[in-house]
Design an enzyme around this catalytic site. Structure first.
Site, mmCIF file in Angstrom:
data_model
loop_
_atom_site.group_PDB
_atom_site.id
_atom_site.type_symbol
_atom_site.label_atom_id
_atom_site.label_comp_id
_atom_site.label_asym_id
_atom_site.label_seq_id
_atom_site.Cartn_x
_atom_site.Cartn_y
_atom_site.Cartn_z
ATOM 1 N N GLY A 1 -1.950 -5.864 5.283
ATOM 2 C CA GLY A 1 -1.891 -4.402 5.429
ATOM 3 C C GLY A 1 -2.635 -3.701 4.291
ATOM 4 O O GLY A 1 -3.290 -2.681 4.508
ATOM 5 N N ASP A 2 -2.550 -4.255 3.101
ATOM 6 C CA ASP A 2 -3.244 -3.655 1.949
ATOM 7 C C ASP A 2 -4.758 -3.800 2.108
ATOM 8 O O ASP A 2 -5.524 -2.898 1.743
ATOM 9 C CB ASP A 2 -2.796 -4.325 0.639
ATOM 10 C CG ASP A 2 -1.288 -4.340 0.504
ATOM 11 O OD1 ASP A 2 -0.647 -3.429 1.060
ATOM 12 O OD2 ASP A 2 -0.760 -5.260 -0.126
ATOM 13 N N GLY B 1 -3.174 -6.606 16.486
ATOM 14 C CA GLY B 1 -4.285 -5.680 16.274
ATOM 15 C C GLY B 1 -3.887 -4.381 15.600
ATOM 16 O O GLY B 1 -2.942 -4.343 14.808
ATOM 17 N N SER C 1 -0.915 -0.432 12.232
ATOM 18 C CA SER C 1 -1.208 -1.869 12.284
ATOM 19 C C SER C 1 -0.102 -2.582 13.038
ATOM 20 O O SER C 1 1.056 -2.180 12.994
ATOM 21 C CB SER C 1 -1.359 -2.428 10.871
ATOM 22 O OG SER C 1 -0.158 -2.324 10.158
ATOM 23 N N MET C 2 -0.509 -3.638 13.756
ATOM 24 C CA MET C 2 0.452 -4.363 14.608
ATOM 25 C C MET C 2 0.349 -5.857 14.357
ATOM 26 O O MET C 2 0.374 -6.655 15.302
ATOM 27 C CB MET C 2 0.132 -4.107 16.076
ATOM 28 C CG MET C 2 0.102 -2.679 16.480
ATOM 29 S SD MET C 2 -0.475 -2.618 18.194
ATOM 30 C CE MET C 2 -1.465 -1.176 18.131
ATOM 31 N N GLY C 3 0.158 -6.262 13.118
ATOM 32 C CA GLY C 3 0.062 -7.684 12.798
ATOM 33 C C GLY C 3 -0.976 -8.383 13.655
ATOM 34 O O GLY C 3 -2.081 -7.875 13.840
HETATM 35 N N1 LIG Z 1 -1.459 -13.232 12.092
HETATM 36 C C1 LIG Z 1 -2.509 -12.399 12.059
HETATM 37 N N2 LIG Z 1 -3.662 -12.740 12.693
HETATM 38 C C2 LIG Z 1 -4.746 -11.919 12.676
HETATM 39 N N3 LIG Z 1 -4.776 -10.729 12.044
HETATM 40 C C3 LIG Z 1 -3.651 -10.335 11.399
HETATM 41 C C4 LIG Z 1 -2.468 -11.136 11.372
HETATM 42 N N4 LIG Z 1 -1.530 -10.484 10.642
HETATM 43 C C5 LIG Z 1 -2.092 -9.340 10.233
HETATM 44 N N5 LIG Z 1 -3.370 -9.240 10.684
HETATM 45 C C6 LIG Z 1 -4.320 -8.142 10.458
HETATM 46 O O1 LIG Z 1 -3.872 -7.353 9.370
HETATM 47 C C7 LIG Z 1 -3.538 -6.027 9.811
HETATM 48 C C8 LIG Z 1 -2.340 -5.528 9.021
HETATM 49 O O2 LIG Z 1 -1.249 -6.392 9.271
HETATM 50 P P1 LIG Z 1 0.255 -5.876 9.420
HETATM 51 O O3 LIG Z 1 0.373 -5.030 10.613
HETATM 52 O O4 LIG Z 1 1.113 -7.091 9.325
HETATM 53 O O5 LIG Z 1 0.368 -4.950 8.125
HETATM 54 P P2 LIG Z 1 1.614 -4.625 7.201
HETATM 55 O O6 LIG Z 1 2.880 -4.782 7.956
HETATM 56 O O7 LIG Z 1 1.322 -3.338 6.542
HETATM 57 O O8 LIG Z 1 1.455 -5.831 6.160
HETATM 58 P P3 LIG Z 1 1.907 -6.003 4.643
HETATM 59 O O9 LIG Z 1 2.884 -4.907 4.336
HETATM 60 O O10 LIG Z 1 2.518 -7.378 4.597
HETATM 61 O O11 LIG Z 1 0.671 -5.935 3.832
HETATM 62 C C9 LIG Z 1 -3.331 -6.145 11.315
HETATM 63 O O12 LIG Z 1 -3.563 -4.903 11.981
HETATM 64 C C10 LIG Z 1 -4.366 -7.211 11.667
HETATM 65 O O13 LIG Z 1 -5.670 -6.660 11.764
HETATM 66 O O1 LIG Z 2 8.191 -3.966 -2.373
HETATM 67 P P1 LIG Z 2 6.966 -3.240 -1.861
HETATM 68 O O2 LIG Z 2 6.348 -2.407 -2.935
HETATM 69 O O3 LIG Z 2 7.183 -2.532 -0.576
HETATM 70 O O4 LIG Z 2 5.898 -4.359 -1.493
HETATM 71 C C1 LIG Z 2 5.385 -5.173 -2.506
HETATM 72 C C2 LIG Z 2 4.632 -6.310 -1.886
HETATM 73 O O5 LIG Z 2 5.455 -7.094 -1.018
HETATM 74 O O6 LIG Z 2 3.568 -5.781 -1.096
HETATM 75 C C3 LIG Z 2 2.391 -6.558 -1.253
HETATM 76 C C4 LIG Z 2 1.896 -7.005 0.079
HETATM 77 O O7 LIG Z 2 1.625 -5.904 0.885
HETATM 78 C C5 LIG Z 2 2.765 -7.694 -2.188
HETATM 79 O O8 LIG Z 2 1.699 -7.983 -3.039
HETATM 80 C C6 LIG Z 2 3.976 -7.191 -2.928
HETATM 81 O O9 LIG Z 2 4.808 -8.198 -3.426
#
Ligand SMILES: Nc1ncnc2c1ncn2[C@@H]1O[C@H](COP(=O)(O)OP(=O)(O)OP(=O)(O)O)[C@@H](O)[C@H]1O
Ligand SMILES: O=P(O)(O)OC[C@@]1(O)O[C@H](CO)[C@@H](O)[C@@H]1O
Length: 311
Positions: free
Chosen positions: A252-253, A226, A221-223
């Site tokens: 991401g979840d 995409g 994932s790339m925020g």
């Molecule tokens: N600002 C945004 N606008 C549109 N889509 C987004 C945005 N941020 C995240 N997404 C969507 O969510 C997906 C997962 O986001 P991200 O890559 O930030 O995951 P992550 O770093 O694992 O997030 P987290 O750990 O906070 O749950 C992205 O691939 C995209 O599809």
């Molecule tokens: O500290 P961790 O376990 O890496 O991440 C926990 C957390 O940041 O991840 C979720 C969002 O992805 C939040 O609900 C929660 O607070």
């Protein structure tokens, strides 16, 4: 059945303000409190997709009871191992430019006796055809090879493990060959010890190296830029969707939930990508870690653009 394990659940306190001033008094607005932690968020999203799942979690104290009660109200089946202390509270602050600051606690101590209790609970429930989602940080007292040991144990039984972890925990765990990993671009680059990039071709090449060890599927994932979806020799890049962002916490979840849903329902890689993009972008349009509605997801599905790439 899909099972999620949250070793370090949290009450998420998500709030907003105009701009965060370090070293000064900040007054928060729009405070939302929710039962969270990565695996729990995955189960919450699966629930809105009408996909059954069971939550395994270590819980502690009044905050743990709040989470258990919230999950009960959501009708999410929960199997908890209760430990001493308190389940953590994590603070997430989003400013007017949608910059997110996260203040996550470490979590209560989980001793080896409680870890064995969880192992017995998992063993009593998980069968060979099931999916197990391991997501999030480990709590204090847990060794960084905790996920690695679980993957080795359950992969031998034929269970498909989806891993969303970072740092040392990720490093150890991928050696045991989970079925699917979903690092974000930063986590993958950190693991490969290269400068951070969101270039799909560069990321796909790195993911290929990991797939050569036997990992069947990699999603990066790339925020807002995409995501990349890789399975066997197929590589699909999906552009980020333009949405009105309220909170990116849990995006991401939501994506991991979509992946679990897609595997459980044997969707093609194109369908996996479409669902994952719509569900994760949808999660950004809600406050806190609230999953998007079915209507929002259906609208976003129409907007997903996929590009097949050669690596
Ligand atoms: N600002 C945004 N606008 C549109 N889509 C987004 C945005 N941020 C995240 N997404 C969507 O969510 C997906 C997962 O986001 P991200 O890559 O930030 O995951 P992550 O770093 O694992 O997030 P987290 O750990 O906070 O749950 C992205 O691939 C995209 O599809
Ligand atoms: O500290 P961790 O376990 O890496 O991440 C926990 C957390 O940041 O991840 C979720 C969002 O992805 C939040 O609900 C929660 O607070």
């Amino acid at each position: 059945m899909i099972y999620t394990l949250t070793c370090n659940p949290a009450i998420d306190k998500t709030a907003s303000l105009q701009s965060l001033q370090v070293g000064a008094l900040n007054r928060l607005e729009n405070v939302v409190i929710s039962a969270a932690g990565k695996g729990i968020n995955v189960s919450k999203t699966l629930h809105t997709l009408q996909q059954e799942s069971v939550v395994f979690a270590y819980l502690a104290g009044n905050t743990g009871q709040y989470i258990e009660q919230s999950l009960l109200e959501m009708q999410l089946e929960t199997k908890a191992v209760w430990v001493e202390g308190s389940t953590r509270t994590n603070l997430k602050v989003m400013d007017a430019n949608t910059h997110l600051t996260e203040l996550n606690e470490r979590g209560p101590h989980i001793d080896s006796e409680k870890q064995l209790e969880m192992q017995a609970l998992l063993d009593a429930n998980i069968q060979c055809s099931d999916l197990l989602v391991l997501a999030g940080s480990l709590s204090t007292g847990m060794d960084s090879d905790y996920y690695a040991k679980l993957i080795s144990h359950f992969a031998k039984k034929g269970v498909k493990v989806i891993l969303d972890a970072d740092g040392n925990s990720f490093k150890h765990a991928i050696k045991e060959v989970p079925f699917l990993i979903k690092p974000n671009a930063f986590e993958l680059c950190q693991y490969m010890n290269v400068k951070e990039t969101n270039d799909p071709i560069t990321l796909a090449k790195m993911a290929k190296e990991l797939m050569a060890t036997g990992i069947a599927m990699v999603v990066i994932s790339m925020g807002k830029d995409g995501a990349l979806f890789m399975y066997e020799d197929q590589v699909i890049y999906a552009k980020g969707l333009q949405v009105d962002v309220k909170s990116t916490v849990g995006a991401g979840d939501a994506m991991v939930a979509a992946l679990a849903y897609a595997i459980e329902n044997k969707l093609s890689l194109e369908q996996v990508a479409i669902q994952a993009m719509a569900i994760s972008a949808g999660a950004c349009t809600t406050s806190g870690t609230e999953p998007a509605s079915k209507e929002m997801i259906d609208t976003l599905v129409q907007q997903v653009v996929l590009e097949k790439i050669e690596v």
